[in-house]
Design an enzyme around this catalytic site. Structure first.
Site, mmCIF file in Angstrom:
data_model
loop_
_atom_site.group_PDB
_atom_site.id
_atom_site.type_symbol
_atom_site.label_atom_id
_atom_site.label_comp_id
_atom_site.label_asym_id
_atom_site.label_seq_id
_atom_site.Cartn_x
_atom_site.Cartn_y
_atom_site.Cartn_z
ATOM 1 N N CYS A 69 -64.753 36.601 1.543
ATOM 2 C CA CYS A 69 -63.294 36.496 1.660
ATOM 3 C C CYS A 69 -62.907 35.766 2.952
ATOM 4 O O CYS A 69 -63.102 36.296 4.048
ATOM 5 C CB CYS A 69 -62.700 37.907 1.626
ATOM 6 S SG CYS A 69 -60.946 38.001 2.035
ATOM 7 N N CYS A 72 -60.428 37.579 5.159
ATOM 8 C CA CYS A 72 -61.093 38.732 5.799
ATOM 9 C C CYS A 72 -61.845 38.278 7.040
ATOM 10 O O CYS A 72 -61.764 38.919 8.102
ATOM 11 C CB CYS A 72 -62.083 39.391 4.838
ATOM 12 S SG CYS A 72 -61.356 40.107 3.355
#
Length: 146
Positions: A69, A72
């Site tokens: 991600c 993230c």
């Protein structure tokens, strides 16, 4: 009598009792001597998360993330910075939802990054999407007031 706070060690998961007045004095685990408020967010798996939710009397902010991600990975240094600003009022941890998919199902995680704030084992707030350190600390302070 001094108010005592129960807190699980992020390294060995031992339950520690710390005088509330000493939380800011960089307390260490009575068993393994690891810092109870490490300089960076600590990693959790499902068993460790359960232990912290059961034992901790200090609010716990968990970043649910995955290595693939992009947002993230972008938020990770901001989350770490916020952890240094909020200790010892809040402890910061990370949980890789790719490795621990059952936790994602348990907390009905639909998108990441997702931060969930727990207090005495109970979820009190959640926020999806990448945030900078100032936004994270502001959100945590606001959520703890509610």
């Amino acid at each position: 009598m001094t108010d005592m706070i129960h807190i699980a060690c992020p390294a060995c998961q031992a339950k520690n009792r710390i005088p509330a007045a000493k939380l800011g004095a960089k307390p260490t685990c009575g068993v393994c001597k690891a810092a109870l408020f490490p300089d960076a967010p600590f990693e959790l798996d499902e068993a460790k998360l359960n232990k912290h939710l059961k034992a901790d009397e200090v609010p716990l902010l968990v970043d649910f993330w995955a290595p693939w991600c992009g947002p993230c990975r972008m938020m990770a240094p901001m989350f770490a910075e916020a952890s240094t600003q909020m200790a010892p009022q809040v402890r910061f941890a990370k949980l890789d939802t790719e490795k621990h998919q059952a936790v994602g199902s348990r907390f009905q995680i639909r998108g990441i990054p997702l931060i969930i704030l727990f207090d005495h084992g109970r979820e009190i707030a959640r926020q999806a999407g990448a945030m900078n350190a100032g936004q994270i600390t502001g959100w945590v302070r606001q959520s703890l007031k509610a």
